[in-house]
Design a protein around this motif. Structure first.
Motif, PDB file in Angstrom:
ATOM      1  N   GLU A 195       0.833  -1.192   0.000  1.00 53.96           N
ATOM      2  CA  GLU A 195       0.000   0.000   0.000  1.00 53.96           C
ATOM      3  C   GLU A 195       0.879   1.258   0.000  1.00 53.96           C
ATOM      4  OE1 GLU A 195      -2.162  -2.822   3.008  1.00 53.96           O
ATOM      5  OE2 GLU A 195      -0.110  -2.168   2.609  1.00 53.96           O
TER       6      GLU A 195
ATOM      7  N   GLY B 195       0.358   5.942  -0.214  1.00 58.87           N
ATOM      8  CA  GLY B 195      -0.550   7.075  -0.319  1.00 58.87           C
ATOM      9  C   GLY B 195      -1.103   7.588   0.991  1.00 58.87           C
TER      10      GLY B 195
ATOM     11  N   ARG C 124      -5.536   9.582  -1.653  1.00 55.65           N
ATOM     12  CA  ARG C 124      -5.748   8.453  -2.538  1.00 55.65           C
ATOM     13  C   ARG C 124      -4.752   7.367  -2.172  1.00 55.65           C
ATOM     14  NH1 ARG C 124      -4.288   7.441  -8.813  1.00 55.65           N
ATOM     15  NH2 ARG C 124      -6.101   6.186  -9.426  1.00 55.65           N
TER      16      ARG C 124
ATOM     17  N   SER D 143      -3.144   3.569  -2.792  1.00 56.04           N
ATOM     18  CA  SER D 143      -2.907   2.597  -3.850  1.00 56.04           C
ATOM     19  C   SER D 143      -2.421   1.303  -3.226  1.00 56.04           C
ATOM     20  CB  SER D 143      -1.845   3.103  -4.834  1.00 56.04           C
ATOM     21  OG  SER D 143      -2.245   4.294  -5.453  1.00 56.04           O
ATOM     22  N   CYS D 144      -2.697   0.206  -3.897  1.00 55.93           N
ATOM     23  CA  CYS D 144      -2.226  -1.099  -3.451  1.00 55.93           C
ATOM     24  C   CYS D 144      -1.829  -1.893  -4.682  1.00 55.93           C
ATOM     25  CB  CYS D 144      -3.306  -1.820  -2.671  1.00 55.93           C
ATOM     26  SG  CYS D 144      -2.866  -3.512  -2.216  1.00 55.93           S
ATOM     27  N   ALA D 145      -0.561  -2.208  -4.771  1.00 50.72           N
ATOM     28  CA  ALA D 145      -0.043  -2.942  -5.914  1.00 50.72           C
ATOM     29  C   ALA D 145       0.325  -4.365  -5.514  1.00 50.72           C
ATOM     30  CB  ALA D 145       1.177  -2.231  -6.492  1.00 50.72           C
TER      31      ALA D 145
ATOM     32  N   ARG E 184     -10.126  -0.239  -9.561  1.00 50.95           N
ATOM     33  CA  ARG E 184      -8.985  -1.140  -9.801  1.00 50.95           C
ATOM     34  C   ARG E 184      -8.527  -1.034 -11.235  1.00 50.95           C
ATOM     35  NH1 ARG E 184     -12.566  -2.633 -12.930  1.00 50.95           N
ATOM     36  NH2 ARG E 184     -13.243  -4.790 -13.340  1.00 50.95           N
TER      37      ARG E 184
ATOM     38  N   THR F 123      -3.535  -3.477  -9.576  1.00 56.13           N
ATOM     39  CA  THR F 123      -3.535  -2.410  -8.573  1.00 56.13           C
ATOM     40  C   THR F 123      -4.952  -2.004  -8.233  1.00 56.13           C
ATOM     41  OG1 THR F 123      -1.401  -1.569  -9.359  1.00 56.13           O
ATOM     42  CG2 THR F 123      -2.751  -0.069  -8.053  1.00 56.13           C
TER      43      THR F 123
ATOM     44  N   TYR G 133      -7.254   0.972  -5.894  1.00 55.64           N
ATOM     45  CA  TYR G 133      -7.149   2.311  -5.350  1.00 55.64           C
ATOM     46  C   TYR G 133      -8.310   2.583  -4.390  1.00 55.64           C
ATOM     47  CZ  TYR G 133      -4.264   2.690  -9.538  1.00 55.64           C
ATOM     48  OH  TYR G 133      -3.326   2.476 -10.525  1.00 55.64           O
TER      49      TYR G 133
ATOM     50  N   GLN H  63      -9.965   6.156  -3.244  1.00 56.19           N
ATOM     51  CA  GLN H  63     -10.031   7.610  -3.209  1.00 56.19           C
ATOM     52  C   GLN H  63     -10.878   8.010  -2.010  1.00 56.19           C
ATOM     53  OE1 GLN H  63      -8.577  10.041  -5.252  1.00 56.19           O
ATOM     54  NE2 GLN H  63      -9.396  11.457  -3.720  1.00 56.19           N
TER      55      GLN H  63
ATOM     56  N   CYS I 280      -4.948  -3.196   2.389  1.00 57.43           N
ATOM     57  CA  CYS I 280      -5.621  -3.773   1.240  1.00 57.43           C
ATOM     58  C   CYS I 280      -5.523  -5.292   1.341  1.00 57.43           C
ATOM     59  CB  CYS I 280      -5.053  -3.268  -0.078  1.00 57.43           C
ATOM     60  SG  CYS I 280      -3.434  -3.909  -0.508  1.00 57.43           S
TER      61      CYS I 280
END
Length: 121
Positions: free
Chosen positions: A6, A8, A19, A21-23, A72, A78, A80, A82, A96
């Motif tokens: 994760e 952001g 925002r 993010s999770c990759a 996504r 990834t 997201y 928001q 996440c």
């Protein structure tokens, strides 16, 4: 091994936005949905939002409905989150999750390490 990372998180004033993010990386995996959860100090981890991998149907906790949006990017593996109109009550570590099945949008096999979100009043 599957890794979820994760990013952001941070400090924001009430009414502001962030925002997350999770990759995902590592070996290929299947997931019915991606999820976001959060855990505030002294509280249990709670569900925030989820999105189906296929079709993009979304689910939200009542406390964030209308303020948070999950999305996504399947090509980038990834997801997201928001977050708008943030409130001090949103302060928590956000996680996440992936590797779930169709039996539940609340149970997942893989979890990220979490990112801190702090909302000041």
């Amino acid at each position: 091994q599957v890794q979820l990372v994760e990013s952001g998180g941070g400090l924001v004033q009430a009414g502001g936005s962030l925002r997350l993010s999770c990759a995902a990386s590592g070996r290929p995996f299947s997931t019915y949905a991606w999820g976001w959860f959060r855990q505030a100090p002294g509280k249990e981890r709670e569900f925030v939002a989820a999105i189906r991998w296929s079709g993009g149907i979304t689910y939200y906790a009542d406390s964030v409905k209308g303020r948070f949006t999950i999305s996504r990017d399947n090509a980038k593996n990834t997801v997201y989150l928001q977050m708008n109109i943030l409130e001090p009550e949103d302060t928590a570590v956000y996680y996440c999750a992936a590797g779930g099945t169709s039996s539940s949008i609340y149970e997942y096999a893989y979890w990220g390490q979490g990112t801190q979100v702090t909302v000041s009043s």
